[in-house]
Design a protein around this motif. Structure first.
Motif, mmCIF file in Angstrom:
data_model
loop_
_atom_site.group_PDB
_atom_site.id
_atom_site.type_symbol
_atom_site.label_atom_id
_atom_site.label_comp_id
_atom_site.label_asym_id
_atom_site.label_seq_id
_atom_site.Cartn_x
_atom_site.Cartn_y
_atom_site.Cartn_z
ATOM 1 N N MET A 44 6.158 4.272 9.986
ATOM 2 C CA MET A 44 5.961 5.521 10.725
ATOM 3 C C MET A 44 5.303 5.253 12.078
ATOM 4 S SD MET A 44 4.734 7.918 7.583
ATOM 5 C CE MET A 44 4.432 9.488 8.406
ATOM 6 N N THR A 45 4.413 4.267 12.112
ATOM 7 C CA THR A 45 3.759 3.933 13.378
ATOM 8 C C THR A 45 4.791 3.518 14.426
ATOM 9 O OG1 THR A 45 1.868 3.198 12.120
ATOM 10 C CG2 THR A 45 1.937 2.544 14.416
ATOM 11 N N ARG A 47 2.861 0.658 -0.966
ATOM 12 C CA ARG A 47 2.011 -0.524 -1.108
ATOM 13 C C ARG A 47 1.404 -0.938 0.213
ATOM 14 N NH1 ARG A 47 4.081 -3.532 -5.579
ATOM 15 N NH2 ARG A 47 2.711 -5.249 -4.992
ATOM 16 N N TYR A 48 0.353 -1.755 0.126
ATOM 17 C CA TYR A 48 -0.219 -2.334 1.334
ATOM 18 C C TYR A 48 0.433 -3.694 1.583
ATOM 19 C CZ TYR A 48 -3.578 1.395 1.677
ATOM 20 O OH TYR A 48 -4.120 2.630 1.831
ATOM 21 N N GLY A 67 2.621 -9.456 11.773
ATOM 22 C CA GLY A 67 2.056 -8.425 12.626
ATOM 23 C C GLY A 67 2.102 -7.038 12.036
ATOM 24 N N LEU A 68 2.021 -6.951 10.696
ATOM 25 C CA LEU A 68 1.934 -5.625 10.089
ATOM 26 C C LEU A 68 0.484 -5.157 10.116
ATOM 27 C CD1 LEU A 68 4.321 -5.958 7.030
ATOM 28 C CD2 LEU A 68 4.718 -4.698 9.145
ATOM 29 N N PHE A 69 0.302 -3.860 10.020
ATOM 30 C CA PHE A 69 -1.044 -3.305 9.975
ATOM 31 C C PHE A 69 -1.547 -3.380 8.538
ATOM 32 C CE2 PHE A 69 1.387 -0.821 13.178
ATOM 33 C CZ PHE A 69 0.801 -1.389 14.307
ATOM 34 N N ALA A 70 -2.561 -4.210 8.319
ATOM 35 C CA ALA A 70 -3.000 -4.483 6.950
ATOM 36 C C ALA A 70 -3.566 -3.246 6.262
ATOM 37 C CB ALA A 70 -4.042 -5.600 6.959
ATOM 38 N N GLY A 71 -4.151 -2.366 7.025
ATOM 39 C CA GLY A 71 -4.802 -1.204 6.428
ATOM 40 C C GLY A 71 -3.900 0.016 6.326
ATOM 41 N N LEU A 72 -2.625 -0.159 6.611
ATOM 42 C CA LEU A 72 -1.677 0.943 6.504
ATOM 43 C C LEU A 72 -0.666 0.606 5.413
ATOM 44 C CD1 LEU A 72 -2.867 1.536 9.355
ATOM 45 C CD2 LEU A 72 -0.599 2.285 10.034
ATOM 46 N N GLU A 102 3.565 3.865 6.171
ATOM 47 C CA GLU A 102 2.770 4.198 7.361
ATOM 48 C C GLU A 102 3.013 3.199 8.481
ATOM 49 O OE1 GLU A 102 -1.280 6.422 5.908
ATOM 50 O OE2 GLU A 102 -1.130 4.301 5.512
#
Ligand code: ATP
Ligand code: MG
Lengths: 311, 374
Positions: A144-145, A191-192, A132-137, A141
Motif C-alpha cells: 500500500m505504501t 505477515r511481517y 528494502g521492505l519496511f520491517a514494521g509494516l 501495508e
C-alpha cells in the motif's frame, strides 16, 4: 522519435528480438493484472534515455560518460562486475545521486532537478538491491505504501477518520492485494516481512514497485538470493511485464539476463564497454575479458549457473 | 457482525461483498467505520473514567487529573519516536510553550473563552513544533537528541529572560477555569454533590486526553501512520514509494508538538503555577521513560506508561521518606527509580509492555499459521 546519439551502439540495438514475448504468449495463471490507474498516460513516448552520465565520488569515477536508452516493450539488461557502477546508475536515474555531467530524458522531456519522491508520480518504480521492505509494516501495508502517490484522502479526513479516508484506504488495500496476487504473495498479506522466506520478500518488494503500474521499472538484482524455480518464474514475470512498461534489469545471474533481455549494456569500471543483443554480448571478447579479470569470477558468464552473491 | 470483526484482520475482496448485502447488517457496516469504532471506544473510556472520578478519594482524583497532562504529551511523543523514529528531548519544553501561553492568556482582565485559549496554546506549540521539526528533519540519532536537548534547556531560560511577562524564577500563578454553570448543575444533579474545582479539572483533562487519543488513533491507522512507519523503517524505499521524507517528518513533529501542547495546557491549570522548575529536562526524560515502558509507538502503551510514571512517583518518594531520607533526598528517588525501570525494561522487554504482549501474540499466530500450512 529522438536522434540516436548513443556512441558505442554499433548498430546492434535492435529491439525486436525474435522471441520477444508480447501480450499473446503469456499464459501464467497468476497474471491477473491490477487495474490500470493511469488511463491516458501512454502517449507513445515511453522512452527513457540517459546520455553522457558521469559520476565522481571524490577521486573515483563511478560512472564515466554512460549513455543508454530503453523503451516500452523492451528489457534492457545492465551488467558488469561488482563495483562497475550499476547501482550508481540506478541512483542517478532515481535522483539519489546527482550526476556531475550528463542528462536524463523521460517521455521526451528532460528530467531536471529530479527528487526521488517525485519518481512514483512520473511512473518510474524501482526495486532495491537486497529487499528494502519496511520491517514494521505488514506485507499488504508495504505494498500500500507503494501507492502513496495515488492516495487522495488528505490530512484532515485522516485525522477525523472521515468516510473518505476509510474508502481511500479500502481502494489502496484492494489494489495492493491485487498486486500481491499477481506475484503470488497474497497469502502473506498480514505477515511481517521479517518472518518470510527471502524469495517471498523479494516478490513482495516487486509487488510494491508494480502496484503503481509504472512505465519504467528498474530492477536491481531481483534474483539475488532466489532459487532456481523462483528464477524461472521471475524471468517469465519480467518478460510479461515488458509488454506494458520499459524494464531496466541489473542482474548477476547470466542465464536470467540472457533469457530475458532484449539488449544488454555492459559496464566495467563505470564505462560502457559493450552494447548489444544477448548473443552479441556472449561473444564479445571485451566483455569476457572484463569478467575474467574480475578475480572472483562470480558472473557465471561462461557457465550460466552462478550462485547468488548478495551483501 | 462477527463477520465484520474478523474481516478487519483479513483484508480480502470479500469486504466489497459485505458492503453490498443489506442483511449482513448496519452494525457490521458501522463497525467498519474507523471513526465509529474509535469514538465508541473513547465514549466507553469516558464513562469508565467518570465512574472512577466519582467513586475514588480526592487524592486519587488529583492523581487521575495529573495523568491528563502526561497522557497527551506521552501519546504524542510515542507517535513521533515510536512510529516515526525521531527522538525528542524537547517535549517538556514544548509543554512549557503551551503552559506559558495558557497562563499569560488566563491572566488577563477579561480572559478569552477557555476553549479558545486551548486552541491558541496548542496552535502556538504546533508552530514551534513545525520550526523544530523542520530543523530536526535533517538530523539523526544523537544529533537530533542534542538539538532537542537545546530546546529543553533554552525554553525555560526564556522565562527568566522575559521576567516581566513570564514571571521569571517565581513563575506565573494560574487561576484555573471554572465549570460553566450548566455543566456544574448537570453534574450536581447526576452525582448529588457539588462539583469541586479539582474534579472539574480532572474531567476537563480527561475529555482533552481522550480527544487527543481519538485523533491520534485515527491518524495512526490511516495512511499517515503508515507513511511515518515507512519513513522510520527505510528512508530510501520510502522515498522511492513517493514519500517526501522531510514533509512526513515535519508533520509528525507538528502533530506530536500539538499533543504536547494539550499536555502543557493541562499542566498549567493542574499545578496552578507555571514556573521554569516544572519544565526541566527531567520532565522530558520522564515522558521518554513513559513511552519506553509502555512500548514505543503504542497509544495504549502511552496510557500505561503514564499511569506507571504518575503512580510510581509518589509511591517511591514515600518509600524514600519512610526509609529515613529527608524531603529533598526523597524527591530524587523517583528519577533514580525511573532510570532503573528504564534499564530493566530495555533489557528484559525492549518492546515495552504492550509491544511484548503484541509480539508474543504475533509469534504464536505465525507459528500456528505455519503449522496449519504443513
Ligand atoms: N556514495 C558513494 N560514495 C563513494 N563511493 C561510492 C558510493 N556509491 C558507490 N560508490 C563506489 O562506486 C563504485 C560503483 O558502485 P556500485 O554500487 O554502483 O556498483 P555495482 O555495479 O552496483 O556493484 P554490485 O554488483 O556489487 O552491486 C564502487 O566502487 C563503489 O564503491
Ligand atoms: Mg549494485
Amino acid at each position: 522519435m529522438q536522434q540516436q546519439q548513443v556512441p558505442p551502439e554499433g548498430g546492434a540495438g535492435s529491439a525486436d528480438r525474435p522471441g520477444s514475448t508480447q501480450l499473446g504468449t503469456d499464459s501464467e495463471p497468476g497474471s491477473r493484472r491490477v487495474e490500470t490507474g493511469s488511463g491516458g498516460r501512454a502517449s507513445g513516448g515511453q522512452r527513457f534515455e540517459a546520455s553522457g552520465i558521469t559520476v565522481r565520488f571524490g577521486g573515483l569515477t563511478a560512472l564515466n560518460d554512460v549513455s543508454l536508452h530503453v523503451e516500452q516493450g523492451e528489457v534492457l539488461g545492465v551488467i558488469g562486475p561488482n563495483g562497475a557502477g550499476k547501482t550508481t546508475l540506478f541512483n542517478v536515474v532515481c535522483g539519489f545521486t546527482k550526476p556531475n555531467e550528463g542528462s536524463l530524458t523521460w517521455r521526451g522531456e528532460p528530467l531536471v532537478g529530479l527528487r526521488p519522491h517525485k519518481l512514483a508520480g512520473l511512473g518510474i518504480a524501482r526495486t532495491l538491491q537486497g529487499v528494502g521492505l519496511f520491517a514494521g509494516l505488514t506485507v499488504v501495508e508495504n505494498v500500500m505504501t507503494g501507492l502513496h502517490a495515488h492516495a487522495k484522502a488528505g490530512f484532515l479526513s485522516a485525522l477525523l477518520a472521515l468516510p473518505k479516508s476509510d474508502r481511500d484506504e479500502r481502494v489502496l488495500k484492494e489494489r495492493a492485494m491485487a498486486a500481491l496476487d499477481s506475484v503470488g504473495a497474497a497469502g502473506y498479506a498480514g505477515r511481517y516481512p521479517g518472518s518470510l522466506p527471502y524469495p517471498v520478500q523479494k516478490r513482495v518488494a516487486l509487488a510494491r514497485a508494480l502496484v503503481l503500474e509504472p512505465d519504467l521499472l528498474l530492477l536491481d538484482e531481483p534474483a539475488g538470493g532466489v532459487g532456481h524455480d523462483d528464477m524461472d518464474e521471475l524471468g517469465e514475470t519480467i518478460r510479461h511485464l515488458s509488454g506494458r512498461m520499459a524494464v531496466m534489469l541489473v542482474e548477476h545471474h547470466m542465464d536470467l539476463v540472457m533469457s530475458v533481455c532484449d539488449r544488454i549494456t555492459v559496464l566495467d569500471f563505470g564505462k560502457v564497454i559493450a552494447n548489444g543483443t544477448p548473443a552479441e554480448i556472449r561473444e564479445n571478447p571485451q566483455v569476457l575479458a572484463a569478467y575474467l579479470g574480475d578475480e572472483d569470477d562470480d558472473s557465471g558468464l561462461a557457465d550460466a549457473d552462478s550462485s547468488p552473491q548478495e551483501a | 457482525m462477527s463477520d465484520a470483526l474478523t474481516q478487519t484482520n483479513k483484508p480480502d475482496e470479500k469486504s466489497l461483498a459485505t458492503e453490498g448485502s443489506p442483511q449482513s447488517g448496519r452494525a457490521g457496516g458501522l463497525l467498519r467505520s474507523t471513526l465509529v469504532r474509535h469514538v465508541g471506544l473513547m465514549l466507553l473510556a469516558l464513562v469508565g473514567i467518570s465512574l472512577l472520578l466519582e467513586t475514588v478519594s480526592p487524592f486519587r482524583v488529583s492523581q487521575l487529573g495529573e495523568l491528563t497532562y502526561f497522557i497527551p504529551a506521552v501519546a504524542g511523543l510515542t507517535v513521533l519516536t515510536g512510529l516515526n523514529g525521531q527522538i525528542s528531548l524537547g517535549h517538556g519544553a514544548l509543554m512549557a510553550v503551551a503552559a506559558y501561553t495558557t497562563s499569560v492568556l488566563l491572566d488577563q482582565e477579561s480572559p478569552l473563552p477557555f476553549a479558545l485559549i486551548i486552541l491558541i496554546a496548542v496552535a502556538i506549540t504546533a508552530l514551534v513544533g513545525a520550526l523544530v521539526g523542520a530543523a530536526a528533519a535533517r538530523l539523526h540519532g544523537p544529533y537530533l537528541a542534542g538539538a532537542t536537548l537545546a530546546l529543553a534547556v533554552g525554553v525555560p531560560g526564556l522565562a527568566l529572560y522575559f521576567e516581566e511577562t513570564l514571571g521569571g524564577e517565581q513563575g506565573l500563578s494560574v487561576s484555573p477555569p471554572r465549570a460553566s454553570p450548566n455543566f456544574a448543575t448537570f453534574m450536581a444533579d447526576v452525582t448529588g454533590e457539588s462539583l469541586s474545582g479539582q474534579k472539574f479539572t480532572a474531567y476537563l483533562g480527561w475529555a482533552l486526553s481522550l480527544l487527543v487519543l481519538l485523533l491520534l488513533s485515527n491518524l495512526v491507522v490511516s495512511r499517515y501512520g503508515r507513511t511515518w512507519r515507512a519513513v522510520r523503517d527505510d528512508e530510501v524505499a520510502a522515498e522511492l514509494a513517493g514519500i517526501n521524507l522531510g514533509r512526513a517528518r515535519v508533520l509528525a513533529f507538528v502533530v506530536s508538538a500539538a499533543c504536547a501542547g494539550v499536555g502543557g495546557v493541562m499542566i498549567a491549570i493542574i499545578t496552578r503555577l507555571t514556573a521554569p522548575t516544572t519544565f526541566t529536562l527531567v520532565l522530558s526524560i520522564t515522558l521518554l521513560v513513559a513511552i519506553v515502558i509502555g512500548g514505543l509507538g503504542s497509544l495504549v502503551g502511552a496510557i500505561i506508561g503514564s499511569l506507571i510514571v504518575v503512580f510510581l512517583r509518589p509511591f517511591v518518594t514515600d518509600l524514600g521518606a519512610e526509609g529515613g531520607l529527608n524531603a529533598a533526598q526523597a524527591a530524587n528517588v523517583a528519577p533514580l527509580v525511573f532510570g532503573i525501570v528504564l534499564i530493566l525494561v530495555m533489557l528484559l522487554a525492549p518492546r515495552g509492555l504492550v509491544g511484548s504482549v503484541r509480539f508474543a501474540y504475533l509469534t504464536r499466530q505465525a507459528a500456528r499459521q505455519a503449522k496449519a500450512q504443513r
